[in-house]
Design a protein around this motif. Structure first.
Motif, short mmCIF file in Angstrom:
data_model
loop_
_atom_site.label_atom_id
_atom_site.label_comp_id
_atom_site.label_asym_id
_atom_site.label_seq_id
_atom_site.Cartn_x
_atom_site.Cartn_y
_atom_site.Cartn_z
N GLN A 1 -5.80 -3.63 4.53
CA GLN A 1 -5.07 -2.36 4.42
C GLN A 1 -3.62 -2.46 4.89
O GLN A 1 -2.75 -1.70 4.43
CB GLN A 1 -5.76 -1.27 5.24
CG GLN A 1 -7.14 -0.88 4.75
CD GLN A 1 -8.23 -1.54 5.58
OE1 GLN A 1 -8.05 -2.68 6.02
NE2 GLN A 1 -9.33 -0.84 5.79
N GLY B 1 -8.39 5.42 6.51
CA GLY B 1 -9.34 6.33 7.16
C GLY B 1 -10.17 5.72 8.27
O GLY B 1 -10.38 6.35 9.31
N THR C 1 0.78 10.66 2.21
CA THR C 1 -0.11 10.89 3.35
C THR C 1 -1.57 10.83 2.91
O THR C 1 -2.41 10.22 3.58
CB THR C 1 0.20 12.25 4.01
OG1 THR C 1 1.52 12.23 4.53
CG2 THR C 1 -0.78 12.53 5.14
N VAL C 2 -1.88 11.47 1.79
CA VAL C 2 -3.25 11.42 1.28
C VAL C 2 -3.67 9.98 1.00
O VAL C 2 -4.77 9.54 1.37
CB VAL C 2 -3.38 12.28 0.01
CG1 VAL C 2 -4.74 12.06 -0.66
CG2 VAL C 2 -3.18 13.76 0.34
N LEU C 3 -2.78 9.21 0.35
CA LEU C 3 -3.11 7.81 0.06
C LEU C 3 -3.32 7.00 1.34
O LEU C 3 -4.26 6.20 1.44
CB LEU C 3 -1.98 7.17 -0.76
CG LEU C 3 -1.94 7.49 -2.26
CD1 LEU C 3 -0.71 6.88 -2.89
CD2 LEU C 3 -3.21 6.97 -2.93
N ASN D 1 -0.15 8.97 9.87
CA ASN D 1 0.24 7.80 9.08
C ASN D 1 0.63 6.62 9.96
O ASN D 1 0.26 5.47 9.69
CB ASN D 1 1.41 8.18 8.17
CG ASN D 1 1.02 9.17 7.09
OD1 ASN D 1 -0.17 9.34 6.80
ND2 ASN D 1 1.99 9.84 6.50
N LEU E 1 -4.25 8.05 4.27
CA LEU E 1 -5.49 8.43 4.95
C LEU E 1 -6.72 7.93 4.19
O LEU E 1 -7.74 7.60 4.80
CB LEU E 1 -5.54 9.95 5.13
CG LEU E 1 -4.46 10.54 6.05
CD1 LEU E 1 -4.65 12.04 6.20
CD2 LEU E 1 -4.49 9.86 7.42
N LEU E 2 -6.62 7.87 2.87
CA LEU E 2 -7.74 7.31 2.09
C LEU E 2 -7.90 5.82 2.37
O LEU E 2 -9.03 5.30 2.53
CB LEU E 2 -7.51 7.54 0.60
CG LEU E 2 -7.68 8.98 0.10
CD1 LEU E 2 -7.28 9.08 -1.37
CD2 LEU E 2 -9.12 9.45 0.30
N ILE E 3 -6.76 5.11 2.44
CA ILE E 3 -6.82 3.66 2.68
C ILE E 3 -7.12 3.35 4.15
O ILE E 3 -7.91 2.47 4.47
CB ILE E 3 -5.48 3.00 2.28
CG1 ILE E 3 -5.26 3.14 0.78
CG2 ILE E 3 -5.44 1.53 2.68
CD1 ILE E 3 -3.89 2.68 0.31
#
Length: 463
Positions: free
Chosen positions: A17, A68, A60-62, A120, A64-66
């Motif tokens: 990641q 998490g 931010t969504v990406l 992040n 947190l998905l990566i």
């Protein structure tokens, strides 16, 4: 690399990641690098700023998905959870009290951007991204915005060099003051990035005739001196280092003198304006106090009067984005600065984040919010110092950055009585990202403690 002075002997085990999160963090920070305040909001300016927000939110969504799996890494996870709960309280408190959602979102956006930046930066450092690599996009974003705000304020607003004040000031200036102090006294080598930050800071301060920037500069000098003494006690620094680091101070002073002389030579009226601002701010008006101070006092008195009418709101406030005003007892003197119609218009229905972190916290969220903000700054300083202490036995080239969250907090606090930097989106992002530097120190300290054994990525909870 930009802020990586040399290789660190203690490195986190690589994760798949880390490279992705490092690139995405650059995009996140740069999303608001060209942020500005439009003199008169238009559809175009709103669209541009919604674009900035869309990029930051999507990244931010990406991230947190990566990243998490790294969200629960301690001890930073505890403060992230507390701050997240507090933001939920702010949202619920405001909406339940009838604050229009649009006002809440516009006024509260810097708080949520700070939380996004915390998340992040946290997942990035816990995945193995080196601290110097995390700090680089923050530094670049700060410099870009400082320069951009001056260009935008002078070229795209009605302000001129004779009248420009806050229009050309970036919210990144306090962060830059902290960066300069850490670079001079706590970094192991002299680096051109410090001169770039100093040139940007002093140019903005001199052209805008802004006295308040003297406070973060003094706070940075005091805090970094104190932390150097801490490092001496821990064995991370030597007294000989102090003498080696004095010559960058001489360089900064010399360049500053040249810069100041150049500005005053090119724009001689700025010297006169500085003399008036520092020593006689009311010379052209029959006023007992500085007009800037009067607006703060008018705002403070009105806020306390509003809360006195319903004392229960001292506990939970009136909500982020709720309306307040300036007390009209101060109007006779303020009429000498503002046109009467304009003063009535701008001071009768105010819903921005106020002129002080503390008075607006009390107004918007009561003692609950006041306690949360005190806890945020105290927690940031405590975590920063603790992470530096944990790495003192083998400091490494990024050691100076571990102090930066505490110094940034000191710089923001130095202005907090008369200004509220959290009314700016970029300041929220920069502070939130810097907050997680301490977590990088705790992760490194874990690997430092176990350096005699093979470095394997531990289970998610660290420390």
């Amino acid at each position: 690399m930009l802020l990586a002075d040399s290789d660190d002997p203690i490195i986190a085990p690589p994760t798949w990641q880390a490279p992705w999160l490092r690139v995405l963090f650059w995009v996140f920070m740069l999303a608001f690098a060209f942020d500005y305040r439009a003199e008169v909001p238009t559809a175009v300016s709103s669209l541009v700023q919604f674009g900035f927000l869309g990029i930051a939110a999507g990244v931010t969504v990406l991230m947190l998905l990566i990243g998490g799996p790294f969200l629960t890494v301690r001890p930073g996870a505890w403060l992230l959870a507390i701050w997240g709960i507090f933001l939920l309280y702010l949202a619920g408190n405001s909406l339940l009290q009838g604050v229009p959602p649009g006002r809440f979102l516009r006024t509260g956006l810097p708080f949520f951007l700070s939380f996004a930046a915390m998340l992040n930066a946290h997942v990035a450092v816990c995945s193995g991204v080196r601290l110097a690599h995390l700090a680089a996009p923050i530094f670049i974003t700060a410099i870009i915005n400082i320069v951009w705000r001056m260009v935008f304020g002078l070229m795209f607003t009605s302000s001129t060099l004779e009248t420009a004040r806050s229009e050309i000031l970036s919210p990144a200036l306090s962060w830059s003051a902290a960066f300069i102090g850490c670079s001079i006294l706590l970094r192991t080598r002299f680096h051109w990035t410090m001169l770039l930050a100093a040139a940007a800071l002093f140019t903005a301060m001199l052209l805008s005739i802004t006295r308040s920037l003297l406070f973060p500069m003094a706070a940075s000098a005091f805090a970094t001196s104190l932390f150097f003494l801490f490092g001496l006690q821990w064995g991370a620094f030597r007294i000989q280092d102090l003498f080696k680091r004095l010559w960058p101070v001489a360089v900064v002073v010399f360049i500053t003198i040249i810069l100041v002389g150049g500005v005053f030579t090119a724009f001689p009226y700025t010297l006169i304006r500085w003399q008036e601002r520092l020593f006689d701010p009311t010379s052209d008006r029959n006023m007992a106090s500085d007009p800037s101070l009067l607006t703060r006092l008018a705002e403070k008195k009105a806020i306390l009067d509003i809360l006195d009418r319903e004392p229960v709101h001292y506990l939970n406030g009136k909500g982020v984005g709720a309306s307040f005003y300036w007390d009209d007892d101060f109007f006779p003197e303020l009429y000498q600065v503002y046109e009467p119609d304009l003063l009535e218009e701008i001071s009768s229905d105010i819903w921005y984040a106020g002129h002080s972190i503390w008075t607006y916290s009390l107004f918007s969220g009561g003692f609950i919010a006041l306690t949360a903000f005190v806890g945020l700054f105290v927690g940031t300083i405590a975590f920063s110092i603790s992470s530096a202490a944990a790495n003192a036995s083998l400091p490494g080239p990024d050691y100076w950055l571990l102090f930066l969250p505490a110094v940034v907090s000191a710089c923001i606090l130095s202005e907090s009585a008369t200004s509220n930097p959290f009314d700016e989106r970029l300041l929220g992002m920069i502070f939130g990202a810097t907050f997680s530097f301490a977590q990088a120190g705790f992760v490194r300290a874990h690997h430092l403690k176990n350096r005699g054994t093979p470095l394997k990525r531990p289970p998610r909870p660290i420390l």
